[in-house]
Design a protein around this motif. Sequence first.
Motif, PDB file in Angstrom:
ATOM      1  N   GLU A  65       0.759  -1.423   0.145  1.00 44.47           N
ATOM      2  CA  GLU A  65      -0.074   0.066  -0.080  1.00 44.47           C
ATOM      3  C   GLU A  65       1.020   1.316  -0.057  1.00 44.47           C
ATOM      4  OE1 GLU A  65      -3.786   1.828   2.570  1.00 44.47           O
ATOM      5  OE2 GLU A  65      -2.305   0.127   3.349  1.00 44.47           O
ATOM      6  N   VAL A  95      -2.970   9.769  -8.104  1.00 45.07           N
ATOM      7  CA  VAL A  95      -4.339   9.177  -7.958  1.00 45.07           C
ATOM      8  C   VAL A  95      -5.121  10.383  -7.376  1.00 45.07           C
ATOM      9  CG1 VAL A  95      -5.841   7.609  -6.676  1.00 45.07           C
ATOM     10  CG2 VAL A  95      -3.564   6.813  -7.543  1.00 45.07           C
ATOM     11  N   ALA A 120      -4.966   9.863  -1.041  1.00 46.73           N
ATOM     12  CA  ALA A 120      -5.827   8.620  -1.330  1.00 46.73           C
ATOM     13  C   ALA A 120      -4.720   7.278  -1.368  1.00 46.73           C
ATOM     14  CB  ALA A 120      -6.421   8.807  -2.600  1.00 46.73           C
ATOM     15  N   SER A 173      -3.403   3.669  -2.301  1.00 50.92           N
ATOM     16  CA  SER A 173      -3.552   2.950  -3.624  1.00 50.92           C
ATOM     17  C   SER A 173      -2.838   1.516  -3.240  1.00 50.92           C
ATOM     18  CB  SER A 173      -2.952   3.585  -4.635  1.00 50.92           C
ATOM     19  OG  SER A 173      -3.668   4.966  -5.050  1.00 50.92           O
ATOM     20  N   LEU A 232      -0.491  -0.380 -10.806  1.00 49.21           N
ATOM     21  CA  LEU A 232      -1.199   0.206  -9.903  1.00 49.21           C
ATOM     22  C   LEU A 232      -2.621  -0.785  -9.762  1.00 49.21           C
ATOM     23  CD1 LEU A 232      -2.287   2.408  -8.147  1.00 49.21           C
ATOM     24  CD2 LEU A 232      -2.993   3.760  -9.929  1.00 49.21           C
ATOM     25  N   ASN A 254      -7.598   1.947  -6.566  1.00 46.79           N
ATOM     26  CA  ASN A 254      -7.510   3.196  -5.713  1.00 46.79           C
ATOM     27  C   ASN A 254      -8.455   2.706  -4.511  1.00 46.79           C
ATOM     28  OD1 ASN A 254      -5.858   4.673  -7.604  1.00 46.79           O
ATOM     29  ND2 ASN A 254      -7.629   5.068  -8.717  1.00 46.79           N
ATOM     30  N   VAL A 277      -8.028  -0.198 -11.466  1.00 51.91           N
ATOM     31  CA  VAL A 277      -7.648   0.397 -12.339  1.00 51.91           C
ATOM     32  C   VAL A 277      -7.018  -0.161 -13.600  1.00 51.91           C
ATOM     33  CG1 VAL A 277      -5.306   1.996 -12.532  1.00 51.91           C
ATOM     34  CG2 VAL A 277      -6.500   1.888 -10.412  1.00 51.91           C
TER      35      VAL A 277
END
Length: 176
Positions: free
Chosen positions: A110, A116, A125, A127, A140, A143, A174
Amino acid sequence: QAVNVYLFDAASSTVELVSVPDGGVDAATAGGALWPTLASISHDGHWIAFSSTASDLAGGDTNGAADIFVHDSEAGTNLNVSLACGPVGTRLGPSFRPAISRDARWLAGETILDSVPAPRGLDTAFSLVACDLVERTNLLIANLGKAGVVSRVALSSNGLFLAFQSKGTNAQPVAN
């Protein structure tokens, strides 16, 4: 309180300090503290993934935030995955909760990215990112939003499937 990461080898009945920089001083003594998250290990014990706020575990760590490292138990070295795989955008905050695949090709964790958009005008945020340790590239995954803190990440043995627990209710896949 600072903690360290260790590797126990049942075949040789030895314990190796993993969270150690090149100087041989453990990260807790050197002033860095590890995030209290679980370490992750490859099937053969060669590679151990962990997160740490210590800035001296691998060269080039100047971001002042927790990073994910992979320790090579044969060479006794650490790779800063947060730097080595290249960012998906620029990291704004810590990287943590690593999980490494059985064959040690994939590592997931993480992080906070500025590429993002934060949901509903929030400033950060979370991700979920996977790193191909062979190609040194990031993917990625999702999100997770402001409330999307991940509590556990697990990778399948071949790295093709990833399971994670999150407090968020709005994980968005994503398209890469």
